[in-house]
Write an enzyme that holds these catalytic residues in place. Structure first.
Site, PDB file in Angstrom:
ATOM      1  N   HIS A  41       8.509 -16.776  -8.050  1.00 13.56           N
ATOM      2  CA  HIS A  41       8.966 -15.969  -9.180  1.00 13.56           C
ATOM      3  C   HIS A  41      10.486 -15.845  -9.062  1.00 13.56           C
ATOM      4  O   HIS A  41      11.029 -15.864  -7.956  1.00 13.56           O
ATOM      5  CB  HIS A  41       8.304 -14.589  -9.060  1.00 13.56           C
ATOM      6  CG  HIS A  41       8.520 -13.661 -10.208  1.00 13.56           C
ATOM      7  ND1 HIS A  41       9.684 -12.958 -10.375  1.00 13.56           N
ATOM      8  CD2 HIS A  41       7.702 -13.311 -11.237  1.00 13.56           C
ATOM      9  CE1 HIS A  41       9.573 -12.197 -11.463  1.00 13.56           C
ATOM     10  NE2 HIS A  41       8.384 -12.397 -12.000  1.00 13.56           N
TER      11      HIS A  41
ATOM     12  N   ASP B 292       6.565 -12.361  -0.518  1.00 19.38           N
ATOM     13  CA  ASP B 292       6.497 -11.695  -1.813  1.00 19.38           C
ATOM     14  C   ASP B 292       5.020 -11.466  -2.130  1.00 19.38           C
ATOM     15  O   ASP B 292       4.309 -12.385  -2.532  1.00 19.38           O
ATOM     16  CB  ASP B 292       7.162 -12.584  -2.876  1.00 19.38           C
ATOM     17  CG  ASP B 292       6.964 -12.037  -4.283  1.00 19.38           C
ATOM     18  OD1 ASP B 292       6.291 -10.995  -4.441  1.00 19.38           O
ATOM     19  OD2 ASP B 292       7.472 -12.670  -5.225  1.00 19.38           O
TER      20      ASP B 292
ATOM     21  N   GLN C   1       1.679 -10.294  -6.152  1.00 21.57           N
ATOM     22  CA  GLN C   1       0.338 -10.656  -6.624  1.00 21.57           C
ATOM     23  C   GLN C   1      -0.683 -10.577  -5.493  1.00 21.57           C
ATOM     24  O   GLN C   1      -1.804 -10.123  -5.683  1.00 21.57           O
ATOM     25  CB  GLN C   1       0.335 -12.079  -7.210  1.00 21.57           C
ATOM     26  CG  GLN C   1       1.268 -12.285  -8.396  1.00 21.57           C
ATOM     27  CD  GLN C   1       0.818 -11.557  -9.657  1.00 21.57           C
ATOM     28  OE1 GLN C   1      -0.353 -11.225  -9.829  1.00 21.57           O
ATOM     29  NE2 GLN C   1       1.762 -11.292 -10.541  1.00 21.57           N
TER      30      GLN C   1
ATOM     31  N   LYS D  84       1.407  -3.460 -10.469  1.00 21.67           N
ATOM     32  CA  LYS D  84       0.373  -4.506 -10.547  1.00 21.67           C
ATOM     33  C   LYS D  84      -0.851  -4.087  -9.726  1.00 21.67           C
ATOM     34  O   LYS D  84      -1.906  -4.689  -9.814  1.00 21.67           O
ATOM     35  CB  LYS D  84       0.914  -5.831 -10.027  1.00 21.67           C
ATOM     36  CG  LYS D  84       2.048  -6.394 -10.884  1.00 21.67           C
ATOM     37  CD  LYS D  84       2.625  -7.647 -10.272  1.00 21.67           C
ATOM     38  CE  LYS D  84       4.000  -7.966 -10.769  1.00 21.67           C
ATOM     39  NZ  LYS D  84       4.031  -8.614 -12.079  1.00 21.67           N
TER      40      LYS D  84
ATOM     41  N   CYS E 155       8.678 -16.071 -15.655  1.00 22.82           N
ATOM     42  CA  CYS E 155       9.763 -15.881 -14.672  1.00 22.82           C
ATOM     43  C   CYS E 155       9.627 -16.886 -13.532  1.00 22.82           C
ATOM     44  O   CYS E 155       9.824 -16.552 -12.355  1.00 22.82           O
ATOM     45  CB  CYS E 155       9.802 -14.459 -14.114  1.00 22.82           C
ATOM     46  SG  CYS E 155      10.072 -13.225 -15.365  1.00 22.82           S
TER      47      CYS E 155
HETATM   48  N1  PMP Z   1       6.920 -11.752  -7.548  1.00 19.69           N
HETATM   49  C1  PMP Z   1       5.807 -12.093  -8.187  1.00 19.69           C
HETATM   50  C2  PMP Z   1       4.902 -13.134  -7.594  1.00 19.69           C
HETATM   51  C3  PMP Z   1       5.480 -11.465  -9.390  1.00 19.69           C
HETATM   52  O1  PMP Z   1       4.364 -11.800 -10.037  1.00 19.69           O
HETATM   53  C4  PMP Z   1       6.353 -10.480  -9.903  1.00 19.69           C
HETATM   54  C5  PMP Z   1       6.065  -9.779 -11.218  1.00 19.69           C
HETATM   55  N2  PMP Z   1       5.752 -10.653 -12.263  1.00 19.69           N
HETATM   56  C6  PMP Z   1       7.509 -10.158  -9.184  1.00 19.69           C
HETATM   57  C7  PMP Z   1       7.757 -10.808  -8.011  1.00 19.69           C
HETATM   58  C8  PMP Z   1       8.474  -9.119  -9.657  1.00 19.69           C
HETATM   59  O2  PMP Z   1       7.877  -7.864  -9.693  1.00 19.69           O
HETATM   60  P1  PMP Z   1       8.588  -6.640 -10.445  1.00 19.69           P
HETATM   61  O3  PMP Z   1       8.966  -7.145 -11.799  1.00 19.69           O
HETATM   62  O4  PMP Z   1       7.528  -5.602 -10.492  1.00 19.69           O
HETATM   63  O5  PMP Z   1       9.760  -6.244  -9.616  1.00 19.69           O
END
Ligand code: PMP
Length: 405
Positions: free
Chosen positions: A122, A199, A202, A225, A363
């Protein structure tokens, strides 16, 4: 413990609503999950009965709120099998990664040092490291992704070298659904002398995480999430690793002492929590974790896998559908394209049937490029989705495709 999806659904007031005259089918939980009553009520209760700023007061409400905030930290620590002082509250997973990248940029990384990422990250786990490339000449390398959406770990020995200082990898891809073998990657990174950041935005949602067993240096996730509120995330860092990081932001509550000439800093985790923290959000996150911990997580994982398999089976004859990511054992996330249709149009037509999916680059532009697409739609399944919803999605997607045929 049996898993009763209808009992779980009853805990989510929003799932009773209609969208465009149809029952809501919420398949966008990978972007943000809905909230159970336990979270809503914990936050409301705090606002109605016991709320003040934390760490400051000598009065009853300040002390009660501080206790509730620190209790949330203890819940997170237990959830990850971490020490209490190893849990930093941030505003999200994104901020947690920025905190680590910026701190390592100041304290460890020199021009020419390497940070190893993957092609499936991401942007939250790419851009903060790009800052270090732009600003101080850190070199970024990427573990490639195979055609079926796995990490090509055969490339690791070539990519891990004496200049690799950090390996930062997602636990589970928000696009492919791939669950990465992070324990093995951490072990190899460690053997090469690199620090590791996982990270878990998920990954933490779909399986229990034991940071001690994993031996990760840093593990991050967002509350929203995980059925908790927005505005709060978690940075786990090994005590020694956090102690070696410089502060990220300056302000109240993160100092030891301040004079006009000098400052000293508080110990972690408070060193990294400048200013008034997300107090109500921490209480909500604590409630989400306690609520989730009362459920059978293995049964939830099985339930989600079954929903995913049901959708794939229902769409098995669809020669107009391309699914991105077919890794064995993947999570219940289906990124897909429909021949002849733009992903945004697919999402908007599905919405007419009450079905909420995401569309765009998720993203993860480098990953989109890797698979030769500019965008895709994505259906993601959570513990509150049902067989009937899986079938409604299959039916609506067939109708959507017919619109473009
Ligand atoms: N890493 C991953 C794998 C994600 O899916 C996301 C959220 N889509 C993020 C990082 C970023 O999370 P946040 O927008 O809640 O900071």
């Amino acid at each position: 413990m049996a898993f009763d999806v209808e009992a779980v659904r009853a805990e989510f007031p929003i799932l009773r609503r209609q969208v465009n005259g149809k029952p809501l089918v919420y398949l966008d939980s990978a972007a943000s999950a809905q909230k159970p009553r336990a979270v809503i009520e914990a936050m409301t209760r705090a606002m109605e009965h016991s709320y003040a700023n934390v760490h400051r007061g000598l009065h009853t409400l300040a002390n009660e709120t501080t206790e509730a905030y620190e209790q949330a930290r203890r819940s997170v620590a237990r959830f990850l099998n971490a020490g209490e002082d190893e849990i930093v509250f941030t505003k999200g997973g994104t901020e947690a990664i920025n905190l680590v990248a910026s701190g390592l940029g100041l304290s460890l990384l020199k021009a020419g040092d390497e940070v190893l990422l993957t092609e499936m990250e991401h942007h939250a786990n790419i851009v903060p490291w790009h800052f270090l490339r732009e600003r101080q000449g850190v070199v970024l390398k990427f573990i490639p992704v195979t055609d079926d959406g796995r990490l090509d770990l055969g490339a690791l020995p070539r990519l891990l070298g004496p200049r690799t200082k950090v390996v930062a990898v997602s636990h589970m891809s928000n696009v492919l659904g791939t669950i990465n073998p992070i324990a093995g990657i951490i072990a190899q990174a460690k053997a090469a002398g690199a620090l590791t950041l996982i990270d878990g935005c998920q990954g933490v949602v779909h399986a229990p995480v034991d940071v001690k067993a994993l031996d990760a240096d840093f593990y991050v996730f967002s509350a929203h999430k995980l059925y908790g509120p927005t505005g709060i995330g978690v940075l786990y860092g090994k005590a020694g690793r956090l102690a070696a990081l410089p502060p990220y932001q300056g302000g109240g509550e993160m100092i030891g002492a301040v004079s006009l000439e000098a400052i000293t800093y508080a110990d972690p985790p408070h060193r990294f929590e400048a200013g008034t923290p997300p107090i109500l959000e921490a209480i909500g996150l604590g409630a989400a974790i306690e609520w989730l911990s009362g459920l059978d997580r293995a049964a939830i994982a099985e339930h989600e896998a079954r929903l995913y398999a049901r959708v794939r089976e229902g769409l098995s004859g669809a020669n107009w559908l391309k699914v991105i990511g077919e890794a064995p054992g993947k999570g219940a996330v289906m990124a897909f394209t429909v021949d002849g249709a733009h992903a945004h149009d697919v999402a908007q037509i599905l919405d007419r049937y009450g079905i909420a999916v995401r569309a765009g680059t998720h993203c993860a532009e480098p990953l989109m490029r890797r698979f030769g697409v500019t965008s895709s739609a994505r259906a993601s399944f959570a513990l509150y989705n049902t067989d009937a919803e899986a079938d409604a999605f299959v039916d609506a997607l067939n109708r959507t495709q017919a619109f473009f045929a």
